[in-house]
Design a protein around this motif. Structure first.
Motif, short mmCIF file in Angstrom:
data_model
loop_
_atom_site.label_atom_id
_atom_site.label_comp_id
_atom_site.label_asym_id
_atom_site.label_seq_id
_atom_site.Cartn_x
_atom_site.Cartn_y
_atom_site.Cartn_z
N TRP A 227 0.91 -1.29 0.06
CA TRP A 227 -0.18 -0.23 -0.58
C TRP A 227 0.37 1.48 0.02
O TRP A 227 1.93 1.14 0.62
CB TRP A 227 -0.79 0.15 1.56
N ILE A 229 0.66 5.44 0.94
CA ILE A 229 0.01 6.40 1.87
C ILE A 229 0.42 7.51 1.56
O ILE A 229 2.01 8.26 1.48
CB ILE A 229 -0.16 5.68 2.72
N LEU A 240 -5.08 5.92 -0.17
CA LEU A 240 -4.01 5.18 -0.50
C LEU A 240 -4.31 4.19 -1.65
O LEU A 240 -5.70 4.31 -2.32
CB LEU A 240 -4.25 4.11 0.49
#
Length: 277
Positions: A227, A229, A240
């Motif tokens: 992921w 961010i 995200l």
């Protein structure tokens, strides 16, 4: 993203290039309200768009009062006429496991692939033989949407709550995450039935709030680092992005209810991610 705040949600997600033309937006806003009324859904989400060679699939999902109940998935090629897709099954996933490449954009298109199947006849030992199997693109569409939902559909902590009787409802008192919490992966959960939470010990669950922490957290996702961010618009928007399924974007405006996700991509998983991290 919820159709009731579709225009605002599309604006917030536009920084990732997930925008739609004004005529598509107007068509979606009108047609999805009719879908909600006709199918009697509690909520309707605009899931996103899977890019095809000939045409694109626009995807929407209908939710029951229990937000974790199986979602109904619909697709459209023109944002006006919607068709209901069948539920995903393990058999479908097995059928499309070896199908590669872009979607065509035609639900009736059939992929041809060769499979090894065990054959046998009377008095002879079983043997393997190449068999040509045809798989409809609609089957592949159902399976890919289900895979993306299970892997990267997410919500912020506190946006939903679980009642003592089991059903999950929208938390009307949710006012958003503070910026300090919004920057942490642990503040976001997978929007599906929990898997890893069931394997935690009682000691690990001691500090969890059963009404809010009833889903799997993103911080334990494998591979770690799948992921991204980022803070945008002067730290007023948290975004995200999934590196495992490129095209999935989640957004949340801290200290507000505004949150949602949208997928705009080719429907192909990044199988090389573990080697890229």
């Amino acid at each position: 993203m919820d159709t009731e705040s579709l225009m605002l949600s599309l604006e917030l997600a536009a920084g990732s290039g997930q925008g739609l033309s004004p005529d598509r937006r107007a068509a979606l806003l009108t047609s999805l309200l009719l879908v909600k009324r006709d199918y009697r859904y509690n909520r309707v989400l605009f899931w996103g768009r899977i890019l095809g060679i000939v045409a694109d699939y626009y995807i929407a999902q209908g939710l029951a009062e229990d937000q974790l109940a199986p979602r109904k998935t619909l697709y459209s090629l023109n944002c006006m006429e919607w068709s209901l897709l069948p539920p995903a099954t393990e058999e479908m996933a097995a059928q499309v496991a070896t199908v590669k490449g872009r979607f065509m954009g035609d639900p009736s298109h059939e992929y041809e692939q060769t499979e090894f199947q065990k054959m046998s006849s009377e008095g002879e030992k079983p043997f393997e033989e190449d068999v040509v199997v045809q798989v409809k693109e609609e089957t592949r569409l159902v399976s890919v949407i289900d895979q993306i939902d299970k892997a990267v559909a997410i919500i912020p902590r506190g946006a939903f709550f679980k009642t003592p009787y089991g059903p999950v409802h929208v938390n009307r008192t949710f006012e958003g995450l503070p910026l300090s919490e919004a920057k942490k992966l642990s503040s976001y959960f997978h929007f599906r039935e929990p898997v890893s939470l069931k394997n935690k010990t009682l000691l690990e669950k001691a500090d969890l709030d059963p009404s809010l922490d009833f889903l799997d957290s993103l911080e334990y996702d494998i591979p770690k680092g799948s992921w991204s961010i980022q803070l945008e618009r002067g730290n007023s928007l948290v975004v995200l992005r999934s590196l495992l399924w490129p095209g999935l974007t989640f957004f949340h405006t801290p200290r507000t209810r505004n949150h949602g996700y949208i997928y705009v991509g080719t429907g192909e998983k990044n199988m090389d991610l573990p080697f890229m991290l």
